[in-house]
Design a protein around this motif. Sequence first.
Motif: not given
Length: 347
Positions: A26-30, A294-306
């Motif tokens: 699951d981690c790798r797929s995420s 880092l994974e959490r940071a990347i996810k929030i960066i992706l989520a915040r893209q306009s």
Amino acid sequence: MRNPYFRRGMRRQLWIAIFLLSPIVDCRSSVEESRIQAAFAIQNGLDFIAASQTAPGGFITDCWRSDGAEQRTQVDAIFSAAQVLYSLSFVPDSASAHGTEERAAGYLLTQQRFGGVWAYYGQGTEIDISPDVDDTSVSWAALQRAGATIPPAAFDAVRASRNERGLFNTWIGDPAKWTNIDSRDIDTVVNLNALLLFGLAHEKIDNVCKFELDQVESDAFRRGTVYYSSPLMFAHAFSRAFREGNVDCLRNAVPKIRDTVLSLQNKDGSWGNDLETAFGALTLLNLGYRGAALERAIKIILARQSSDGGWALAPAYRGAVAPLNYGSRAVTTAVCIEALAKYRAQK
């Protein structure tokens, strides 16, 4: 005859193995999903930046009061083009990024002053101001990544712009002739960017390095600097000088910078606004961190893209005296792209 208890035991062990391995799968797929999403986000961001670029090749910078006033003024700032050019250099295989980089590099080269230095304002804003170490250092660092050679005159001009303690002034030239400046105080991020510049030439500046290490040891960097209000700005400039400028004298402070950045992260993976969050992620990447934060940071960066492909406007730096913030959506977007590109490039 086969033993039925043996087969049941094997089946039980198989299910246990599947159960134990499933979090890893699951981690790798995420992670793979984030890498795929990052690729699309990078392209959308590049399209936004290309559409934001001005005819001369620069980028509009917004200036607004930090006391809550909504009115904004747009200026032609060298720093925005330099930071965008620097960040896009980490997307080497993109044709659209290459075109934007060429125009940004051309813009910077036409804006430079005699001796290979830059002032904050470009020719699109009719304000005369002395050239400075910050814009000159970041511009040449970006242009070198684009293939340009830094002229000796530029190093000479910046090298000569030090005070009696051997630290870099913000402004270049004779202090008696500085024009329209707002502070004579030493800025630690400006000095880190100067270390980046000289690191590219393998030149050591020991006084400045010791000064920066003292800033980390005393936690003074947490309070912001003259022109950079967030400690994430210091952390990113530190990590960039260390990793990409090969300023190895900063090595002893790497663990503390990394741990401080981790401690400042919010539960949702951010460090505040979009630019701070990208700088937080870049600091971790530059300093070799790989992990859940880092994974959490990347996810929030992706989520915040306009929806237009860009990320939100945020203060990149401030006036030293007047309550003014300066920022650019193009800069925020470029730094987010750099973070995503470095994340995808991880092995």
